[in-house]
Design an enzyme around this catalytic site. Structure first.
Site, short mmCIF file in Angstrom:
data_model
loop_
_atom_site.label_atom_id
_atom_site.label_comp_id
_atom_site.label_asym_id
_atom_site.label_seq_id
_atom_site.Cartn_x
_atom_site.Cartn_y
_atom_site.Cartn_z
N LYS A 75 -24.06 -47.99 0.18
CA LYS A 75 -24.70 -48.18 -1.11
C LYS A 75 -25.97 -49.18 -0.99
O LYS A 75 -25.70 -49.91 0.16
CB LYS A 75 -23.43 -48.95 -2.18
CG LYS A 75 -24.00 -49.37 -3.66
CD LYS A 75 -22.72 -49.91 -4.28
CE LYS A 75 -22.94 -49.91 -5.84
NZ LYS A 75 -21.86 -50.73 -6.40
N SER A 150 -20.39 -48.00 -10.63
CA SER A 150 -22.02 -48.00 -10.21
C SER A 150 -22.14 -47.32 -8.62
O SER A 150 -23.37 -47.11 -8.42
CB SER A 150 -22.63 -49.30 -9.92
OG SER A 150 -21.86 -50.21 -9.12
N SER A 174 -16.37 -50.16 -9.81
CA SER A 174 -17.63 -49.26 -9.48
C SER A 174 -17.30 -48.64 -8.01
O SER A 174 -18.28 -47.70 -7.64
CB SER A 174 -18.70 -50.01 -9.05
OG SER A 174 -19.50 -50.30 -10.22
N1 GLN Z 1 -19.14 -50.65 -14.85
C1 GLN Z 1 -18.83 -51.92 -14.65
C2 GLN Z 1 -20.08 -52.81 -15.00
O1 GLN Z 1 -21.06 -52.17 -15.51
C3 GLN Z 1 -18.36 -52.33 -13.34
C4 GLN Z 1 -19.48 -52.36 -12.35
C5 GLN Z 1 -19.11 -52.60 -11.00
O2 GLN Z 1 -18.01 -52.65 -10.60
N2 GLN Z 1 -19.90 -53.15 -10.21
O3 GLN Z 1 -20.07 -54.08 -14.82
#
Ligand code: GLN
Length: 485
Positions: A75, A150, A174
């Site tokens: 990532k 994400s 994410s």
């Molecule tokens: N979808 C969640 C957010 O927008 C989690 C994101 C993540 O785990 N990085 O914060």
């Protein structure tokens, strides 16, 4: 594309080479990137050089372990020395870190071959990989749908075979949610067990790096290669680490599995509930005792998360000032230059979070918002502790829905935030949790099953996940054909 364990066997049997494995991954990327867009950067030269070295080492009898010669995607919020690292933000366009994140250094020591850097929601804020400043990632099972987020790029890369495994980061879900939407295995370890050094920070008390893989065994192998105490991370765990592989073939007879009452009902797609329910029944037939457990604080976890995560992000992202690195806007004064750099560099979701977080932390509001959210966090930990007196692991859907249509939630941040309702409690508690595919809905889209465990409970978590994988007999290949057609 084989998994980690399988590719490793072929490599050591002399049936393939690290260079051939890498070329296989690059071919898949060449074929599908236009539709899927899993990667932000692919550095062929770097990858080929590492793969060549892995082959030369093996020929010399140097075997660096299970990831030796394995193509892995990262990532793009993990720092790679000399290779552009953007966190999918304009503000870091062109940034080449002068150092490697600890996980990157460990992959290197383990002989892994980095295929490239994968797409994400900007600074990991989102649940669909549509918040990337460089365009969305699409789901390999249906390219009109999102890959989840994400870590959507990492999940999609593993699902289409442009990497054998990948690393993602999980602050509120994410890793697990995109794994669920793309039909792969995604795992978030106990907080503090994988170093955050060199991970571009979003919300430091929640962020954790973990693997995305095709199989449960591959997940354990990848985890073992990256975790362990790191003096460069002040929150790194220095005690005894679990042995995630030890339970893989043990079966589940005699274990107690809790089904979370709060993670069902309104808002959950019937096909998701059916797939989860069927797997729970199969586990029961395999000898586990099923217990329905209630964790009432889960109902307010999402609200607490959306105070704590923005509060921490507003502090962490203060370092992007246009002066030290990344994008620099024009300005007659230092203040004007900073304001312009940030206004030009951050996308709308990141800006929204910084504003929310700054407000929640401001004098006079601190206790009403942040303090209250921290009390909810404590209540979640207590609810989990009470549940684990009764059961060994907890299970639920990973996501209330299968992959949704691209664009469906972009105009409605609250709908997007609800995507993580099942995953957030484990982040707030600092516990391990993983998602693995258990089947397809009637549209042919993967459904993910979540297994949660107490802190350092990775052994029993993998033990249950391995049984779920056997019972599901999930096949990743239809997704690959889908993209091909
Ligand atoms: N979808 C969640 C957010 O927008 C989690 C994101 C993540 O785990 N990085 O914060």
């Amino acid at each position: 594309m084989p998994g980690v364990a399988e590719a490793g066997r072929r490599l050591r049997d002399g049936d393939t080479t690290a260079v051939r494995l890498l070329e296989g991954a690059l071919e898949r990327a060449a074929r599908y990137e236009a539709q899927v867009h899993a990667f932000l950067t692919i550095d062929r030269e770097w990858a080929l050089e590492t793969a060549g070295r892995a082959d030369a080492d093996l020929a010399d009898g140097i075997d660096r372990g299970p990831l030796h010669g394995i193509p892995i995607a990262l990532k793009d919020n993990m720092c790679t020395r000399g290779i552009e690292t953007t966190a999918a933000s304009q503000i870091l366009a062109g940034y080449r870190p002068p150092y490697d994140a600890t996980v990157v250094a460990r992959l290197g020591e383990g002989g892994a071959v980095v295929v490239g850097k994968t797409n994400l929601d900007e600074f990991a804020m989102g649940s669909s990989t549509e918040n990337s400043a460089y365009g969305p990632t699409y789901n390999p099972w249906d390219t009109t749908r999102v890959a989840g987020g994400s870590s959507g790029g990492s999940a999609a890369a593993v699902a289409i075979g442009s990497a054998v495994a990948a690393l993602g980061s999980d602050t509120g879900g994410s890793i697990r949610q995109p794994a669920s939407l793309c039909g792969v295995v995604g795992m978030k370890p106990t907080y503090g067990t994988v170093s955050r050094y060199g991970l571009i920070a979003f919300a430091s008390s929640l962020d954790q790096i973990g693997p995305l893989t095709r199989t449960v065994e591959d997940s354990a192998l990848t985890l073992e290669a990256i975790w362990g105490h790191d003096p460069l991370d002040g929150t790194s765990f220095s005690g005894r680490y679990p042995d995630p592989k030890s339970g893989l073939s043990r079966g589940v007879a005699g274990l107690r599995v809790g089904v979370v009452k709060e993670l069902a009902g309104d808002g959950y797609e019937p096909a998701v509930e059916t797939a989860i329910g069927e797997m729970v029944s199969r586990l029961e037939s395999a000898g586990v005792e099923i217990v329905e457990v209630s964790l009432p604080s889960f109902e307010i976890a999402l609200s607490a998360y959306y105070l704590i995560a923005p509060a921490e992000c507003s502090a962490n992202l203060a370092r992007f000032d246009g002066i030290r690195y990344g994008h620099r806007g024009q300005g007659a004064t230092t203040e004007a230059l900073m304001a312009r750099s940030r206004a030009e560099g951050f996308g709308p979701e990141v800006t929204r979070r910084i504003l929310l977080g700054t407000y929640a932390l401001s004098a006079g509001y601190y206790d009403a918002f942040y303090g209250q959210a921290q009390r909810v966090r404590a209540a979640i930990q207590e609810d989990f502790a009470r549940a684990y007196q009764q059961v060994d692991v907890l299970v639920s859907p990973t996501s209330p829905t299968v992959a949704f249509e691209a664009g469906a939630r972009t105009a409605d941040p609250l709908a997007m935030y609800l995507s993580d309702i099942c995953t957030i409690p484990s982040n707030l508690a600092g516990h391990p949790a993983m998602s693995l595919p258990v089947g397809l809905d009637d549209q042919g889209l993967p459904v993910g099953f979540q297994v949660m465990a107490p802190p350092l409970g990775e052994e029993v978590m993998y033990q249950v996940a391995a049984e779920v994988e056997r019972l599901a007999g999930f096949d990743l290949s239809p997704g690959l054909q889908e993209v091909a057609s």
